[in-house]
Design a protein around this motif. Structure first.
Motif, PDB file in Angstrom:
ATOM      1  N   ILE A  50       9.524 -11.878   1.346  1.00 48.55           N
ATOM      2  CA  ILE A  50       8.883 -10.623   0.928  1.00 48.55           C
ATOM      3  C   ILE A  50       8.130 -10.061   2.130  1.00 48.55           C
ATOM      4  CG2 ILE A  50       8.740 -10.977  -1.575  1.00 48.55           C
ATOM      5  CD1 ILE A  50       5.978 -12.246  -1.132  1.00 48.55           C
ATOM      6  N   GLN A  52       7.787  -7.016   3.527  1.00 48.66           N
ATOM      7  CA  GLN A  52       7.159  -5.702   3.543  1.00 48.66           C
ATOM      8  C   GLN A  52       6.218  -5.520   2.350  1.00 48.66           C
ATOM      9  OE1 GLN A  52       7.595  -3.710   6.140  1.00 48.66           O
ATOM     10  NE2 GLN A  52       9.024  -5.227   6.996  1.00 48.66           N
ATOM     11  N   ASN A  54       4.838  -4.387  -1.036  1.00 51.93           N
ATOM     12  CA  ASN A  54       5.500  -4.065  -2.304  1.00 51.93           C
ATOM     13  C   ASN A  54       6.842  -4.766  -2.496  1.00 51.93           C
ATOM     14  OD1 ASN A  54       3.349  -2.258  -2.981  1.00 51.93           O
ATOM     15  ND2 ASN A  54       4.332  -0.680  -1.731  1.00 51.93           N
ATOM     16  N   ASP A  55       7.227  -5.662  -1.596  1.00 57.01           N
ATOM     17  CA  ASP A  55       8.426  -6.481  -1.816  1.00 57.01           C
ATOM     18  C   ASP A  55       8.168  -7.492  -2.923  1.00 57.01           C
ATOM     19  OD1 ASP A  55       9.926  -5.223   0.104  1.00 57.01           O
ATOM     20  OD2 ASP A  55       9.782  -6.839   1.590  1.00 57.01           O
ATOM     21  N   TYR A  56       9.227  -7.866  -3.621  1.00 56.67           N
ATOM     22  CA  TYR A  56       9.117  -8.927  -4.628  1.00 56.67           C
ATOM     23  C   TYR A  56      10.438  -9.691  -4.711  1.00 56.67           C
ATOM     24  CZ  TYR A  56      11.973  -6.062  -7.771  1.00 56.67           C
ATOM     25  OH  TYR A  56      12.994  -5.336  -8.316  1.00 56.67           O
ATOM     26  N   THR A  69       5.282 -11.640  -5.295  1.00 60.26           N
ATOM     27  CA  THR A  69       5.127 -10.267  -4.802  1.00 60.26           C
ATOM     28  C   THR A  69       4.230 -10.218  -3.572  1.00 60.26           C
ATOM     29  OG1 THR A  69       3.106  -9.683  -6.038  1.00 60.26           O
ATOM     30  CG2 THR A  69       5.196  -9.511  -7.227  1.00 60.26           C
ATOM     31  N   ARG A  72       0.439  -3.854  -1.701  1.00 64.47           N
ATOM     32  CA  ARG A  72       0.403  -2.867  -0.622  1.00 64.47           C
ATOM     33  C   ARG A  72      -0.516  -3.268   0.519  1.00 64.47           C
ATOM     34  NH1 ARG A  72      -2.961   2.202  -3.347  1.00 64.47           N
ATOM     35  NH2 ARG A  72      -4.967   1.096  -3.613  1.00 64.47           N
ATOM     36  N   ASN A  97      11.764  -3.755  -3.982  1.00 56.99           N
ATOM     37  CA  ASN A  97      10.496  -3.237  -3.491  1.00 56.99           C
ATOM     38  C   ASN A  97       9.951  -2.289  -4.552  1.00 56.99           C
ATOM     39  OD1 ASN A  97       8.875  -0.966  -1.921  1.00 56.99           O
ATOM     40  ND2 ASN A  97       8.862  -2.773  -0.607  1.00 56.99           N
TER      41      ASN A  97
END
Length: 418
Positions: A50, A52, A54-56, A69, A72, A97
């Motif tokens: 993950i 970046q 907001n990646d999950y 997750t 931000r 994302n």
């Protein structure tokens, strides 16, 4: 939570024997979920999955589905994939994302930090429920060198206590990167086998089977790997405590003192990687790292790292387990990483040779332990010659059953705990 029955575990686990029902009894499997998977530290994933904000990605702890997750602000969270309203899954895509997750049943919306952001028709609630009805959070989360672990129990040993001396093996993996980090960014293959999860755990640091089970691939590939798993080899097996163990082939590699021999190649074929390692660690330390390579380490109960790849074990039932496998990637080493991906596909890919051998043995063993006679499995090989090192780790010959004996000792302590 259902209260498990009281068992006399010493009637099923002896110093050199374990009872076959430990692999086949459905009630025992259910008790393992409560006392091991839902109480102790379990490997969940890696921060590089993950990368970046907001990646999950969806993961598991035992049978529990977990959303890992990154919010931000970059904070990592482990959330239960269950709406607190009526229990629906709020995340159905494996990865992506997203700043929030919306339950498709009644429209409740949750931030990727788990907080309830809103729900339709708020006038139906006499009080604002947003602060008290967020997604469930994994009780404890710990990150070590990028490896993310979760524990569903609120109390217990710290992650560092759980890992103990096995931490050094995770440090070792990362040191093989010129930037000190690994990446798990090539995607996972999934292999389902009809076998109990503990058979897989025992196999991962069993140095007795490679020369037999994998003899054909070693012969076809004209590989010298088989010789490393020989009673007369200098290789050893080591128990770290808490169920963790390793196969340590470094003594054999150090005899030759040739960088990258552990990877089956030579330093001159990876000039960029070698140059970066020397720049990062200095000539002497880089040489040592590239001679030793990556060890085979099993972090109980579900993380296995084997030289060029990483496995995550997921129990499905008493006689079904999924192996999630991906190629290790060393940050800053594109030339080595390409070859690691290729070798991973050849060994444990859909048509891979090594995993096919092991999967066959898992399933044959699962069928075998369902037979009634003999009731007990013998694990006594090498018990007369194991010894304890000054740091408390126990060492045996690479072909000995020692890791399994110490695994079952730890298993019994967990299952007997109140």
């Amino acid at each position: 939570m259902e209260t498990p029955p009281t068992r006399a575990w010493d009637r099923l686990i002896r110093q050199e024997y374990v009872h076959g029902s430990l692999y086949t009894d459905e009630a025992i499997f259910r008790e393992e979920l409560e006392k091991i998977w839902y109480r102790t530290w379990v490997y969940v994933g890696h921060v590089s999955e993950i990368p970046q904000p907001n990646d999950y990605v969806l993961k598991t702890i035992g049978l529990e589905e977990i959303i890992m997750t990154r919010d931000r602000d970059g904070q990592v969270h482990l959330l239960h994939n269950r709406c607190p309203h009526r229990g629906n899954r709020v995340c159905v895509k494996h990865q992506g994302n997203a700043r929030s997750f919306t339950c498709a049943y009644h429209g409740w919306n949750f931030g990727n930090d788990g907080q309830l952001k809103g729900y339709p028709y708020p006038s139906g609630y006499p009080d604002d429920k947003r602060k008290e009805l967020g997604l469930g959070r994994v009780a404890r989360m710990g990150i070590y060198n990028g490896f993310v672990f979760g524990a569903l129990a609120a109390d217990g040993p710290t992650l560092e206590q759980h890992l103990g001396p096995a931490k050094a093996t995770l440090d070792n993996v990362c040191r093989n990167s010129p930037e000190g980090e690994i990446l798990l960014n090539t995607g996972f293959l999934q292999h389902k086998v009809k076998a109990n999860w503990k058979l897989l755990v025992e196999n991962e640091t069993d140095g007795y089977h490679p020369q037999v089970t994998h003899a054909s691939i070693f012969d076809v590939a004209d590989s010298g790997i088989g010789a490393l798993y020989n009673e007369n080899a200098a290789s050893v097996t080591r128990a770290f405590g808490n169920g963790h163990s390793e196969l340590d082939l470094r003594p054999e590699f150090r005899k030759f003192n040739e960088p990258m021999r552990w990877f089956g190649t030579t330093a001159d074929r990876l000039p960029d990687y070698v140059a970066k390692m020397k720049a990062a660690y200095g000539e002497e330390q880089a040489h040592e790292i590239m001679v030793d390579g990556v060890r085979h380490v099993m972090i109980f109960p579900n993380l296995f790292i084997a030289e060029i790849q990483l496995f995550v074990l997921q129990p499905l039932s008493v006689n079904e387990t999924v192996q999630h496998v991906t190629a290790l990637q060393f940050k800053g080493a594109p030339d080595l990483n390409r070859r690691m991906r290729q070798q991973t596909m050849g060994s444990v890919g859909p048509a891979g040779f090594l995993l096919a051998d092991d999967a066959e043995m898992y399933e044959r063993t699962q069928m075998g332990v369902q037979q009634r006679n003999p009731e007990w499995l013998y694990l006594g090989r090498g018990s007369h010659r194991e010894h304890t090192e000054p740091d408390g780790c126990v060492v045996g010959n690479v072909t000995d059953d020692m890791p399994s004996r110490h695994l079952w000792k730890h298993y019994q302590s967990l299952m007997e705990a109140a």
